[in-house]
Each structure stands twice: as C-alpha cells, then as structure tokens.
Design an enzyme around this catalytic site. Structure first.
Site, PDB file in Angstrom:
ATOM      1  N   ASP A  36      -2.175   5.537  -5.074  1.00 50.98           N
ATOM      2  CA  ASP A  36      -2.391   4.609  -3.968  1.00 50.98           C
ATOM      3  C   ASP A  36      -2.644   3.186  -4.471  1.00 50.98           C
ATOM      4  OD1 ASP A  36      -3.147   3.296  -1.686  1.00 50.98           O
ATOM      5  OD2 ASP A  36      -4.660   4.736  -1.072  1.00 50.98           O
TER       6      ASP A  36
ATOM      7  N   GLY B  37     -10.342   4.412   5.916  1.00 52.26           N
ATOM      8  CA  GLY B  37     -11.705   4.737   5.535  1.00 52.26           C
ATOM      9  C   GLY B  37     -12.633   3.555   5.677  1.00 52.26           C
ATOM     10  N   SER B  38     -12.076   2.362   5.660  1.00 54.05           N
ATOM     11  CA  SER B  38     -12.887   1.154   5.691  1.00 54.05           C
ATOM     12  C   SER B  38     -12.837   0.425   7.022  1.00 54.05           C
ATOM     13  CB  SER B  38     -12.406   0.211   4.588  1.00 54.05           C
ATOM     14  OG  SER B  38     -11.006   0.088   4.653  1.00 54.05           O
TER      15      SER B  38
ATOM     16  N   GLY C 271      -0.363   4.095  -0.079  1.00 53.43           N
ATOM     17  CA  GLY C 271      -1.183   5.141   0.528  1.00 53.43           C
ATOM     18  C   GLY C 271      -1.113   5.191   2.039  1.00 53.43           C
TER      19      GLY C 271
ATOM     20  N   THR D 218      -5.675   1.101  -2.910  1.00 54.60           N
ATOM     21  CA  THR D 218      -7.067   1.447  -3.192  1.00 54.60           C
ATOM     22  C   THR D 218      -7.469   0.848  -4.533  1.00 54.60           C
ATOM     23  OG1 THR D 218      -7.111   3.463  -1.869  1.00 54.60           O
ATOM     24  CG2 THR D 218      -8.629   3.367  -3.711  1.00 54.60           C
ATOM     25  N   THR D 219      -8.651   0.254  -4.585  1.00 54.26           N
ATOM     26  CA  THR D 219      -9.084  -0.409  -5.805  1.00 54.26           C
ATOM     27  C   THR D 219      -9.495   0.579  -6.894  1.00 54.26           C
ATOM     28  OG1 THR D 219      -9.929  -2.222  -4.455  1.00 54.26           O
ATOM     29  CG2 THR D 219     -10.659  -2.136  -6.738  1.00 54.26           C
TER      30      THR D 219
ATOM     31  N   ASP E 243       0.806  -1.213   0.000  1.00 59.39           N
ATOM     32  CA  ASP E 243       0.000   0.000   0.000  1.00 59.39           C
ATOM     33  C   ASP E 243       0.844   1.270   0.000  1.00 59.39           C
ATOM     34  OD1 ASP E 243      -2.120   1.815   0.339  1.00 59.39           O
ATOM     35  OD2 ASP E 243      -2.015   1.641   2.520  1.00 59.39           O
TER      36      ASP E 243
ATOM     37  N   TYR F  27       2.151  11.439   1.544  1.00 60.23           N
ATOM     38  CA  TYR F  27       1.596  10.527   0.559  1.00 60.23           C
ATOM     39  C   TYR F  27       2.387  10.727  -0.741  1.00 60.23           C
ATOM     40  CZ  TYR F  27      -2.308  10.723   3.842  1.00 60.23           C
ATOM     41  OH  TYR F  27      -3.076  10.681   4.976  1.00 60.23           O
TER      42      TYR F  27
END
Length: 469
Positions: free
Chosen positions: A296, A147-148, A106, A299-300, A104, A268
C-alpha cells in the site's frame, strides 16, 4: 510498351547463375550482374520475436493498416512532510485543471474536493464542475471510509489525464465533506490504484481502464520513493521519486524484478508474507491467509498483528510498549540500529534502520515504524506501507496479476535527502486515450479495511490506509 530506357534497364537485370564478375569490375554490354545470397546468421528466439514484430508493424504502416498504439508515461511525485505521504498530479475537465492527489495502491477510487465542500477542504484546489464543458453529473452519492476518516459527496464523470494518458469518461467522487486532517494542503484528493472490485464507486479505476485497453507498452506501473525522514532541514515538500505507467525505468533499479503472483482474485495488491527477520533472528509468522499483506503506497508505516509486532520488539533490548496516544506503538533505544527484512516468496528485502525509526521521543527513546493493527472483515492482516517501499523499486503488474520488487539503483538511492525544488505538475500531453467501461452506482459501504489505532500520534501526522491519522 516499354520505353527504350526501361528496356535497357530490364536487360541489365537478367540473372545468369553461371556468370560471375570480378570485384569492382564494370560489366560489359550484354553481361548479367549476379545476385549473391549470403549465409543467414543464426538468430535467437528473442531476435526472431523482435524481427517479426518490427516486420509486422512496418508492413502494416506501409499498407495503411492500423497499428495498436501503446505508450508509456511518468508522473514525478512530491514527498510531503518527511515521508508522511507521496502525491502526484492528475488533470480533470475541459479545459484541464490539475489537482494534487495521493497515489494509493491500497484503494480504488479517484476523488477530489469539490467547490461545494463545507468541511475538511480548506486551502486546497477545488473542482468546479461549471468550469468544465465535459463534466457530467451522475447524481449518485459517493462515500468512502478510511481508517483515518471519511469522504462523502457525489459521483461525476469527466476527462481525466495523467502522464500523457487520458480517460474521457472517468467516474470520480466530487467530495463535499472530508474528515478533519484527511486532506493536507496542497493535496486535493486521492487516486486509487487498486482493483475495481474494491472501488466504493464500483467504477473502473483510471489505471485499470488504461491497462485493460492495451494502451501501455508493458502492463505495469511502478514506484520509486525517496527518503527524507533522516535528512536535515527538510522542507514540507521535497522531490518524491517517480510513478510510471506502461514501462519500468531501468535506471532506477538493478538486477531483475522478482514477481510474486497475487494469491487471490485481484482486489488489494496482496502478497503472502513468507519470512520476517529482526536483527538476524527469524520471527514465526502464520501461513495462508493469515500472512496476507496489502502492498500500500498510501500508507506511511507497517501495521501487523499485535502478537507478531510484540515479537519484533522482543528482539530489540530496551523496547517498551507505548502508552496513551502511543498505544499500539513501541519505543526502543535510539542508539540501536534495527535491521528488519521481509520476504514475500523471493529475496528477503531489508528495511533501512532510518525507515524503522519513525521519530524521536527523547534524545534516547525512539518510536518504531511497525505498529499493532487490527484490520476488520476480510482485510489482510498486514498493511505494508512506505516504510518498506522506500527500500525497493516496486512494480504492480496488471497481467498476469502480480507485485514485483527489485533493488534500488545508485541513481535512485542518490535522490534520498537531496534538498531540491518539488516537481511541477507532470500531466503530460495526451498520447493515448481509453474509454472506461460501465461502472458507477451508489455504494455507501466502503471496501477499505478499518483500522483501530490512535487518531493522532504525538503530534506526528501519519498516513494510514491512504489518508492521515
């Protein structure tokens, strides 16, 4: 005192500039052998640079000096759930135990599920500090918010290895609680590849310790990600491409790497979005910090400001805003091939229509992979995830700090959709090791941006902000 043989040999080496010998002739006794100086061919600056480097290293080795050891490494990745996430492997402890972790860019913390984990850690490999002779418990809390979801635990320190590199004192989180759905087996944790300034643990990230120690042949790490979202009969785990440290795999891209410098102090991996086109039409985007985009790998999809996402779908006839769990997303006719391209200051990079299509709701209505995102605090307005990154060879350069992109080669593109066994762990035998600097310390507040969006989207698991919604 010279021996007779040595004296005879020394006589043969007497140089006389006025004497020449015919080709293939054998010099008579008492004659000298001329040394002929040939004209030096013209060298370019690059050739001189290469020669000088080789000369220095050869002489250093010859006379017993220390040559700065540099290395490269590759970690083969796994594509999970048709492009929902990409994970690789790290090894922790002595003896080393391998763990699957999301790679990741991010975020900046390494963490894995601990044997004491009580929630959110079922059916994954767990870290057991008692099985490692080199583990050190820092007795400090660790907490990170995505965020998740969130992960909490304590900080520890141990040997961490990846792709032939090792950091003997890497600080990481041993997680005892994780939000439901944050870990999707066989993934046990996450390896943050962002900068130390946003690490919740305040520790130097694994990659940054290696890069700053000069162990990499080149100060870069790079990704090539595979595409299975439009393939048939996709397994839960498929070959995901590769992650390299210390070099660029020239077989995976064509042309040159277009580097764009980070506009701010590294945190970032941020680039300002310069242009955005949909179906050949330009979308107006603000300049300055309002255009900042986090590149990132964890992130998908692609998230951006509501007004611009709405402008994107306004260029697609038949588009409609999503409702209920799909709020913030947009639907559009599946028969429409949507062509989006993004530039960050260099070339405009196209996104495949297959990547723009997240999923089908019905035979005629599809959901787009660009969604409305409201980030919090000082976080960038755009989060550019794998929907974009599958279409380029992406490079993250330590110094000078920059992100670069290049077109994928035919070799890389040919890996898309090929049903094959997922790779085995690629830890690699240790060829280079670096000691991390001081770090650590309690930091309950996360530096990660907050995300306002649905927690579950029509049954589709989507990674946002390095984890899953």
């Amino acid at each position: 005192m010279l021996s007779s043989l040595a004296l005879a040999l020394s006589c043969l080496l007497i140089i006389s500039p006025n004497t020449s010998a015919a080709p293939n002739s054998v010099p008579a006794a008492g004659q000298s052998i001329p040394l002929i100086r040939r004209a030096q061919p013209e060298r370019t600056v690059a050739e001189w640079e290469s020669w000088a480097k080789n000369e220095r290293e050869a002489l250093t080795a010859k006379y017993g000096g220390n040559i700065e050891k540099r290395s490269t490494g590759t970690n083969l990745m796994t594509n999970q759930n048709a492009d929902s996430s990409y994970f690789g492997t790290v090894a922790i402890g002595t003896p080393p135990i391998s763990f699957n972790v999301i790679l990741d860019t991010g975020s900046s913390d390494l963490w894995v599920a601990d044997q004491a984990c009580t929630t959110g850690c079922s059916k994954v490999q767990l870290f057991n500090d008692l099985s490692s002779s080199t583990f050190h418990n820092l007795s400090e809390p660790f907490s990170i918010q995505y965020g998740s979801g969130a992960a909490v635990g304590t900080l520890g320190q141990d040997v961490v290895q990846m792709a032939g590199f090792s950091v003997p004192n890497q600080i990481f989180g041993a997680v005892t609680q994780a939000s439901s759905g944050l870990l999707n087996p066989p993934v046990s944790g996450l390896l943050g590849l962002g900068w130390q300034s946003i690490a919740s643990s305040k520790a130097s990230p694994f990659w940054q310790t290696l890069a700053s120690s000069g162990l990499w042949t080149d100060p870069v790490m790079a990704f090539q990600l595979t595409r299975f979202v439009n393939a048939t009969n996709v397994n839960t785990e498929e070959p995901g491409g590769s992650f390299t440290m210390g070099f660029l795999n020239s077989s995976l891209y064509t042309g040159t790497i277009d580097y764009q410098a980070l506009p701010t102090t590294p945190s970032y991996w941020i680039l300002p979005m310069k242009s955005l086109t949909v179906q050949g039409n330009s979308i107006t985007i603000p300049s300055g910090s309002s255009s900042y985009s986090a590149i990132d790998t964890g992130t998908t999809l692609v998230g951006g400001p509501s007004s611009i996402i709405q402008s994107i779908f306004a260029q697609i006839p038949g588009s409609q805003p999503g409702t209920g769990s799909w709020q913030g997303y947009w639907t559009y006719p599946c028969g429409t091939a949507v062509n989006v391209a993004i530039s960050f200051g260099g070339p405009s990079w196209p996104i495949s229509p297959a990547d723009f299509q997240l999923t089908k709701l019905t035979s005629s209505q599809c959901v787009g992979a660009f969604f409305e995102l409201n980030t919090g605090g000082s976080a960038p307005n755009w989060i550019i995830g794998d929907t974009f990154l599958k279409n380029v060879y992406s490079v993250f350069r330590f110094t000078p700090a920059a992100v670069g992109f290049a077109a994928l080669s035919n070799t890389a593109v040919a890996m898309n959709g090929v049903n094959a066994p997922a790779p085995s762990p690629t830890i690699g035998s240790v060829s280079a090791s670096a000691t991390a600097g001081t770090g650590g310390g309690s930091n309950a507040a996360s530096h990660r941006w907050s995300v306002s969006c649905a927690s579950l989207v029509g049954g589709i698991v989507v990674a946002v902000g390095a984890a899953w919604m």
